[in-house]
Motif scaffolding. Sequence first.
Motif, PDB file in Angstrom:
ATOM      1  N   PHE A  87       0.840  -1.188   0.000  1.00  0.00           N
ATOM      2  CA  PHE A  87       0.000   0.000   0.000  1.00  0.00           C
ATOM      3  C   PHE A  87       0.876   1.240   0.000  1.00  0.00           C
ATOM      4  O   PHE A  87       1.962   1.253   0.580  1.00  0.00           O
ATOM      5  N   ASN A  88       0.397   2.275  -0.636  1.00  0.00           N
ATOM      6  CA  ASN A  88       1.089   3.549  -0.607  1.00  0.00           C
ATOM      7  C   ASN A  88       1.075   4.103   0.818  1.00  0.00           C
ATOM      8  O   ASN A  88       0.091   3.961   1.540  1.00  0.00           O
ATOM      9  N   ASP A  89       2.185   4.700   1.206  1.00  0.00           N
ATOM     10  CA  ASP A  89       2.280   5.351   2.502  1.00  0.00           C
ATOM     11  C   ASP A  89       3.300   6.472   2.342  1.00  0.00           C
ATOM     12  O   ASP A  89       4.473   6.214   2.121  1.00  0.00           O
ATOM     13  N   PRO A  90       2.837   7.729   2.417  1.00  0.00           N
ATOM     14  CA  PRO A  90       3.750   8.857   2.188  1.00  0.00           C
ATOM     15  C   PRO A  90       4.938   8.838   3.153  1.00  0.00           C
ATOM     16  O   PRO A  90       5.981   9.435   2.858  1.00  0.00           O
ATOM     17  N   GLY A  91       4.798   8.149   4.297  1.00  0.00           N
ATOM     18  CA  GLY A  91       5.863   8.137   5.295  1.00  0.00           C
ATOM     19  C   GLY A  91       6.936   7.090   5.031  1.00  0.00           C
ATOM     20  O   GLY A  91       7.963   7.079   5.707  1.00  0.00           O
ATOM     21  N   GLN A  92       6.703   6.209   4.058  1.00  0.00           N
ATOM     22  CA  GLN A  92       7.666   5.121   3.887  1.00  0.00           C
ATOM     23  C   GLN A  92       8.660   5.425   2.763  1.00  0.00           C
ATOM     24  O   GLN A  92       8.398   6.219   1.871  1.00  0.00           O
ATOM     25  N   THR A  93       9.802   4.785   2.828  1.00  0.00           N
ATOM     26  CA  THR A  93      10.768   4.891   1.738  1.00  0.00           C
ATOM     27  C   THR A  93      10.599   3.664   0.856  1.00  0.00           C
ATOM     28  O   THR A  93      10.628   2.539   1.348  1.00  0.00           O
ATOM     29  N   LEU A  94      10.389   3.878  -0.430  1.00  0.00           N
ATOM     30  CA  LEU A  94      10.212   2.741  -1.336  1.00  0.00           C
ATOM     31  C   LEU A  94      11.547   2.059  -1.574  1.00  0.00           C
ATOM     32  O   LEU A  94      12.587   2.715  -1.633  1.00  0.00           O
ATOM     33  N   PRO A  95      11.533   0.721  -1.731  1.00  0.00           N
ATOM     34  CA  PRO A  95      12.786   0.036  -2.041  1.00  0.00           C
ATOM     35  C   PRO A  95      13.302   0.470  -3.421  1.00  0.00           C
ATOM     36  O   PRO A  95      12.517   0.808  -4.294  1.00  0.00           O
ATOM     37  N   GLN A  96      14.604   0.488  -3.564  1.00  0.00           N
ATOM     38  CA  GLN A  96      15.221   0.900  -4.825  1.00  0.00           C
ATOM     39  C   GLN A  96      15.438  -0.311  -5.731  1.00  0.00           C
ATOM     40  O   GLN A  96      15.619  -1.426  -5.235  1.00  0.00           O
ATOM     41  N   ARG A  97      15.448  -0.075  -7.025  1.00  0.00           N
ATOM     42  CA  ARG A  97      15.799  -1.157  -7.948  1.00  0.00           C
ATOM     43  C   ARG A  97      17.208  -1.641  -7.636  1.00  0.00           C
ATOM     44  O   ARG A  97      18.107  -0.836  -7.391  1.00  0.00           O
ATOM     45  N   GLY A  98      17.381  -2.948  -7.662  1.00  0.00           N
ATOM     46  CA  GLY A  98      18.696  -3.519  -7.380  1.00  0.00           C
ATOM     47  C   GLY A  98      18.918  -3.847  -5.914  1.00  0.00           C
ATOM     48  O   GLY A  98      19.869  -4.553  -5.578  1.00  0.00           O
ATOM     49  N   SER A  99      18.047  -3.375  -5.040  1.00  0.00           N
ATOM     50  CA  SER A  99      18.272  -3.641  -3.613  1.00  0.00           C
ATOM     51  C   SER A  99      17.821  -5.062  -3.260  1.00  0.00           C
ATOM     52  O   SER A  99      16.944  -5.633  -3.897  1.00  0.00           O
ATOM     53  N   ARG A 100      18.472  -5.623  -2.238  1.00  0.00           N
ATOM     54  CA  ARG A 100      18.116  -6.960  -1.769  1.00  0.00           C
ATOM     55  C   ARG A 100      17.061  -6.824  -0.680  1.00  0.00           C
ATOM     56  O   ARG A 100      17.208  -6.005   0.235  1.00  0.00           O
ATOM     57  N   VAL A 101      15.999  -7.628  -0.800  1.00  0.00           N
ATOM     58  CA  VAL A 101      14.921  -7.548   0.186  1.00  0.00           C
ATOM     59  C   VAL A 101      14.512  -8.954   0.613  1.00  0.00           C
ATOM     60  O   VAL A 101      14.779  -9.933  -0.080  1.00  0.00           O
ATOM     61  N   ALA A 102      13.857  -9.026   1.765  1.00  0.00           N
ATOM     62  CA  ALA A 102      13.265 -10.288   2.212  1.00  0.00           C
ATOM     63  C   ALA A 102      11.766 -10.202   2.010  1.00  0.00           C
ATOM     64  O   ALA A 102      11.129  -9.238   2.435  1.00  0.00           O
ATOM     65  N   LEU A 103      11.212 -11.191   1.297  1.00  0.00           N
ATOM     66  CA  LEU A 103       9.782 -11.229   1.018  1.00  0.00           C
ATOM     67  C   LEU A 103       9.123 -12.235   1.943  1.00  0.00           C
ATOM     68  O   LEU A 103       9.519 -13.401   1.984  1.00  0.00           O
ATOM     69  N   GLY A 104       8.142 -11.783   2.696  1.00  0.00           N
ATOM     70  CA  GLY A 104       7.471 -12.684   3.641  1.00  0.00           C
ATOM     71  C   GLY A 104       6.051 -13.012   3.213  1.00  0.00           C
ATOM     72  O   GLY A 104       5.373 -12.184   2.607  1.00  0.00           O
ATOM     73  N   PHE A 105       5.626 -14.236   3.510  1.00  0.00           N
ATOM     74  CA  PHE A 105       4.234 -14.636   3.262  1.00  0.00           C
ATOM     75  C   PHE A 105       3.948 -15.891   4.074  1.00  0.00           C
ATOM     76  O   PHE A 105       4.863 -16.607   4.484  1.00  0.00           O
ATOM     77  N   SER A 106       2.656 -16.146   4.308  1.00  0.00           N
ATOM     78  CA  SER A 106       2.314 -17.268   5.192  1.00  0.00           C
ATOM     79  C   SER A 106       2.367 -18.589   4.434  1.00  0.00           C
ATOM     80  O   SER A 106       2.278 -18.618   3.197  1.00  0.00           O
ATOM     81  N   HIS A 107       2.497 -19.664   5.164  1.00  0.00           N
ATOM     82  CA  HIS A 107       2.533 -21.007   4.561  1.00  0.00           C
ATOM     83  C   HIS A 107       1.261 -21.280   3.771  1.00  0.00           C
ATOM     84  O   HIS A 107       1.281 -21.936   2.740  1.00  0.00           O
ATOM     85  N   ASP A 108       0.130 -20.763   4.284  1.00  0.00           N
ATOM     86  CA  ASP A 108      -1.176 -20.987   3.636  1.00  0.00           C
ATOM     87  C   ASP A 108      -1.273 -20.346   2.268  1.00  0.00           C
ATOM     88  O   ASP A 108      -2.101 -20.729   1.456  1.00  0.00           O
ATOM     89  N   ASN A 109      -0.474 -19.321   2.052  1.00  0.00           N
ATOM     90  CA  ASN A 109      -0.610 -18.582   0.804  1.00  0.00           C
ATOM     91  C   ASN A 109       0.075 -19.235  -0.390  1.00  0.00           C
ATOM     92  O   ASN A 109      -0.115 -18.812  -1.519  1.00  0.00           O
ATOM     93  N   LEU A 110       0.865 -20.260  -0.125  1.00  0.00           N
ATOM     94  CA  LEU A 110       1.459 -21.010  -1.232  1.00  0.00           C
ATOM     95  C   LEU A 110       0.497 -22.122  -1.605  1.00  0.00           C
ATOM     96  O   LEU A 110       0.254 -23.032  -0.826  1.00  0.00           O
ATOM     97  N   LEU A 111      -0.075 -22.023  -2.810  1.00  0.00           N
ATOM     98  CA  LEU A 111      -1.058 -23.008  -3.254  1.00  0.00           C
ATOM     99  C   LEU A 111      -0.432 -23.945  -4.261  1.00  0.00           C
ATOM    100  O   LEU A 111       0.178 -23.498  -5.235  1.00  0.00           O
ATOM    101  N   GLU A 112      -0.609 -25.229  -4.045  1.00  0.00           N
ATOM    102  CA  GLU A 112      -0.130 -26.162  -5.052  1.00  0.00           C
ATOM    103  C   GLU A 112      -1.204 -26.345  -6.121  1.00  0.00           C
ATOM    104  O   GLU A 112      -2.359 -26.618  -5.808  1.00  0.00           O
ATOM    105  N   LEU A 113      -0.825 -26.187  -7.385  1.00  0.00           N
ATOM    106  CA  LEU A 113      -1.773 -26.340  -8.471  1.00  0.00           C
ATOM    107  C   LEU A 113      -1.720 -27.780  -8.994  1.00  0.00           C
ATOM    108  O   LEU A 113      -0.720 -28.472  -8.832  1.00  0.00           O
ATOM    109  N   GLU A 114      -2.850 -28.188  -9.631  1.00  0.00           N
ATOM    110  CA  GLU A 114      -2.872 -29.521 -10.236  1.00  0.00           C
ATOM    111  C   GLU A 114      -1.857 -29.582 -11.362  1.00  0.00           C
ATOM    112  O   GLU A 114      -1.650 -28.602 -12.071  1.00  0.00           O
TER     113      GLU A 114
END
Length: 352
Positions: A323-350
């Motif tokens: 979400f947009n937030d005027p108070g936050q600094t956006l990550p820069q292209r080329g920067s290394r980041v950690a992406l988090g998500f819950s176990h439930d959000n990974l769906l195995e497809l047929e």
Amino acid sequence: MAFLDIAHVGKTFGAASVVNDVNLAIEKGEFVTLLGPSGCGKTTLLRMIAGFESASSGSIHIDGHDVTLQRARQRRVGMVFQSYALFPTMTVADNIAYGLKIAREPKSAIAERVEQMMKLIRLSQHAQHYPWQLSGGQQQRVALARALASSPRLLLLDEPLSALDAKIRVALRDEIRALQRKLGITTLFVTHDQEEALSLSDRVVVMNEGRIEQVGTPFEIYNFPRTRFVASFVGTLNILNSRVLDEASGLVEVDGQTVTVARLRRSGHGERTLALRPEAVVLESPLAGRNSLMATIEEVNFLGSVVRLRARLQETVLSFDIFNDPGQTLPQRGSRVALGFSHDNLLELEAS
Ligand SMILES: Nc1ncnc2c1ncn2[C@@H]1O[C@H](COP(=O)(O)OP(=O)(O)O)[C@@H](O)[C@H]1O
Ligand SMILES: [Mg+2]
């Protein structure tokens, strides 16, 4: 038996099979949408239900009656087309009255019904206007009134909003749904627009190449797609190719990193295709009990209320939104980041 019952319906044109063993049961008062890409057989299926096209195989029942061999006029089905298909030399009132005249209804009953329908679509003041004097949205409302005038048992709409501007499209979409609820009429709506399908429907039927891929509520179809086709056709989707490391715990490997899948569909080791929605991913330091993947930011798209980011593991590229937030600094292209998500959000497809 359901109010509209479609059993093993197929259609072939010459050697081409365009609708293939379709089974679908729709309850009285339901609003169901056929969603699928152009050419997948939506119109053909709708035309078979309306009786404009005969089924090559299978049967169709409406309200307990077998209509498979009935002619269109006997089926009491109302249909609205993308192109409005109004009679250009007839006024709004005459367009709406057309079906009732053909059915030889008494004059006074027709006049009353037409007035009622024009009120319903809020076009009473245009009764004596011709289609060309109306906007596209107004013309489509007349087409809707014409379809509803003879009190059909079933309303079929074939991409009725596709020819309209975006704003009118949303307004008319809401109007159609409100009208449908008010009348309680069983409705089958066809679209190739996933947002339209999700926002309107009690249930969505996803079609691909003449077959039904999945049927479910919008919530189910979006959150729990069964196949890669459904997952990618309904919304934006990240695909992760993975390999099972430990079946019991759901541990898999993606581009040399490990994540956990809450529920693996199939047993055994080997390759699995996983899906991850953009809105499930957040920028966060690795947390116990959550998945975390290290990635490099490749693209930052500022869209206003949301910012869409694209990050690369090795082979795998993930899109995600913050979400947009005027108070936050956006990550820069080329920067290394950690992406988090819950176990439930990974769906195995047929497997496809
Ligand atoms: N009368 C016809 N004769 C031959 N092929 C047809 C006919 N009507 C439709 N088709 C073919 O059937 C397929 C499905 O068409 P259609 O039902 O119009 O798809 P959709 O409405 O999903 O775009 C397409 O490949 C189309 O070319
Ligand atoms: Mg079509």
